[in-house]
Design a protein around this motif. Structure first.
Motif, PDB file in Angstrom:
ATOM      1  N   PRO A  64       0.327  -0.861   0.059  1.00  0.00           N
ATOM      2  CA  PRO A  64      -0.037  -0.214   0.194  1.00  0.00           C
ATOM      3  C   PRO A  64       1.002   1.485  -0.249  1.00  0.00           C
ATOM      4  O   PRO A  64       0.848   2.173  -0.618  1.00  0.00           O
ATOM      5  CB  PRO A  64      -0.272  -0.133   1.346  1.00  0.00           C
ATOM      6  N   SER A  65       1.765   1.486   1.059  1.00  0.00           N
ATOM      7  CA  SER A  65       2.978   2.502   0.714  1.00  0.00           C
ATOM      8  C   SER A  65       3.476   3.171  -1.113  1.00  0.00           C
ATOM      9  O   SER A  65       3.618   4.097  -1.266  1.00  0.00           O
ATOM     10  CB  SER A  65       4.109   2.379   1.762  1.00  0.00           C
ATOM     11  N   ILE A  66       3.786   1.802  -1.182  1.00  0.00           N
ATOM     12  CA  ILE A  66       4.185   2.046  -2.938  1.00  0.00           C
ATOM     13  C   ILE A  66       3.133   2.763  -3.638  1.00  0.00           C
ATOM     14  O   ILE A  66       2.992   3.482  -4.756  1.00  0.00           O
ATOM     15  CB  ILE A  66       4.514   0.597  -3.828  1.00  0.00           C
ATOM     16  N   LYS A  67       1.779   1.995  -3.633  1.00  0.00           N
ATOM     17  CA  LYS A  67       0.584   2.169  -4.613  1.00  0.00           C
ATOM     18  C   LYS A  67       0.683   4.492  -3.930  1.00  0.00           C
ATOM     19  O   LYS A  67       0.180   5.277  -4.304  1.00  0.00           O
ATOM     20  CB  LYS A  67      -0.507   1.595  -3.882  1.00  0.00           C
ATOM     21  N   ALA A  68       0.604   4.433  -2.849  1.00  0.00           N
ATOM     22  CA  ALA A  68      -0.023   5.501  -2.024  1.00  0.00           C
ATOM     23  C   ALA A  68       0.778   6.501  -2.468  1.00  0.00           C
ATOM     24  O   ALA A  68       0.634   7.374  -2.736  1.00  0.00           O
ATOM     25  CB  ALA A  68      -0.036   5.503  -0.430  1.00  0.00           C
ATOM     26  N   HIS A  69       2.219   6.352  -2.306  1.00  0.00           N
ATOM     27  CA  HIS A  69       3.438   7.706  -3.136  1.00  0.00           C
ATOM     28  C   HIS A  69       3.519   7.405  -4.427  1.00  0.00           C
ATOM     29  O   HIS A  69       3.438   8.673  -4.924  1.00  0.00           O
ATOM     30  CB  HIS A  69       4.906   6.840  -2.415  1.00  0.00           C
ATOM     31  N   PHE A  70       2.833   6.744  -5.266  1.00  0.00           N
ATOM     32  CA  PHE A  70       2.107   6.869  -6.762  1.00  0.00           C
ATOM     33  C   PHE A  70       1.316   7.625  -6.952  1.00  0.00           C
ATOM     34  O   PHE A  70       1.554   8.834  -7.760  1.00  0.00           O
ATOM     35  CB  PHE A  70       2.147   5.490  -7.462  1.00  0.00           C
ATOM     36  N   SER A 101      -5.703   2.468 -12.835  1.00  0.00           N
ATOM     37  CA  SER A 101      -6.805   2.109 -11.464  1.00  0.00           C
ATOM     38  C   SER A 101      -6.658   2.596 -10.048  1.00  0.00           C
ATOM     39  O   SER A 101      -7.484   2.679 -10.205  1.00  0.00           O
ATOM     40  CB  SER A 101      -6.673   0.756 -11.616  1.00  0.00           C
ATOM     41  N   ILE A 102      -5.098   2.075  -9.808  1.00  0.00           N
ATOM     42  CA  ILE A 102      -5.080   3.163  -8.380  1.00  0.00           C
ATOM     43  C   ILE A 102      -4.880   4.342  -8.473  1.00  0.00           C
ATOM     44  O   ILE A 102      -5.844   4.867  -7.689  1.00  0.00           O
ATOM     45  CB  ILE A 102      -3.863   2.624  -8.227  1.00  0.00           C
ATOM     46  N   VAL A 103      -4.831   5.038  -9.178  1.00  0.00           N
ATOM     47  CA  VAL A 103      -5.160   6.243  -9.441  1.00  0.00           C
ATOM     48  C   VAL A 103      -6.665   6.735  -9.468  1.00  0.00           C
ATOM     49  O   VAL A 103      -7.088   7.717  -8.804  1.00  0.00           O
ATOM     50  CB  VAL A 103      -4.631   7.202 -10.729  1.00  0.00           C
ATOM     51  N   ALA A 104      -7.132   6.206 -10.284  1.00  0.00           N
ATOM     52  CA  ALA A 104      -8.736   6.272 -10.650  1.00  0.00           C
ATOM     53  C   ALA A 104      -9.567   5.989  -9.541  1.00  0.00           C
ATOM     54  O   ALA A 104     -10.257   7.125  -9.026  1.00  0.00           O
ATOM     55  CB  ALA A 104      -9.336   5.838 -12.108  1.00  0.00           C
ATOM     56  N   GLY A 105      -8.697   5.358  -8.551  1.00  0.00           N
ATOM     57  CA  GLY A 105      -9.926   4.251  -7.610  1.00  0.00           C
ATOM     58  C   GLY A 105      -9.427   5.661  -6.485  1.00  0.00           C
ATOM     59  O   GLY A 105     -10.031   6.002  -5.718  1.00  0.00           O
ATOM     60  N   ALA A 106      -7.996   5.780  -5.927  1.00  0.00           N
ATOM     61  CA  ALA A 106      -7.821   7.148  -4.761  1.00  0.00           C
ATOM     62  C   ALA A 106      -8.722   8.412  -5.064  1.00  0.00           C
ATOM     63  O   ALA A 106      -9.171   8.830  -4.170  1.00  0.00           O
ATOM     64  CB  ALA A 106      -6.303   7.351  -4.927  1.00  0.00           C
TER      65      ALA A 106
END
Length: 140
Positions: A64-70, A101-106
């Motif tokens: 999750p920290s990698i995804k959050a940093h992105f 997908s990660i950005v759209a979800g966030a």
């Protein structure tokens, strides 16, 4: 932080991305490939459109920290450039779709509205979708 369903992301071909970038001044091309790939292979050349490619590496890591940093890197770039449409790019579209997908979800969770697209490879073509479409390319 989880990604939203990929059906909410516009899946487009490289030619469509070029056309969007040519007419939509709020559109930005986000190259999510590894830095080493960009250095070895080059990258899309948007000089003709008076644009630059945003290079923000996406590591397909489940942490999750990698995804959050992105997502933070994307938000910082958005705040600096005032983009309203992100177009994610990698060689074949898989990492781009994952990153989108990660950005759209966030962004959905934060109620931040922005168009998100992902360049996908055409099924009958092999290799890099941007180069295969014969779009401008900057060699290293």
């Amino acid at each position: 932080m989880t990604g939203m369903d990929a059906s909410h992301i516009h899946q487009i071909e490289a030619e469509d991305a070029w056309n969007i970038l040519a007419i939509d001044h709020g559109a930005a091309l986000v190259d999510v490939r590894r830095e080493a790939e960009v250095e070895e292979e080059g990258q899309p050349d948007l000089d003709e459109l008076n644009r630059t490619v945003w290079h923000i590496e996406w590591r397909c890591d489940r942490l999750p920290s990698i995804k959050a940093h992105f997502v933070v890197q994307i938000e910082e770039a958005l705040d600096a450039k005032s983009a309203t449409h992100l177009i994610f790019y990698c060689n074949d579209g898989r990492r781009a779709l994952s990153a989108a997908s990660i950005v759209a979800g966030a962004f959905e969770k934060a109620e931040r509205k922005i168009d998100i697209s992902c360049i996908v490879a055409v099924a009958d073509k092999m290799g890099d979708c941007w180069k295969t479409a014969c779009l401008p390319w900057r060699h290293p």
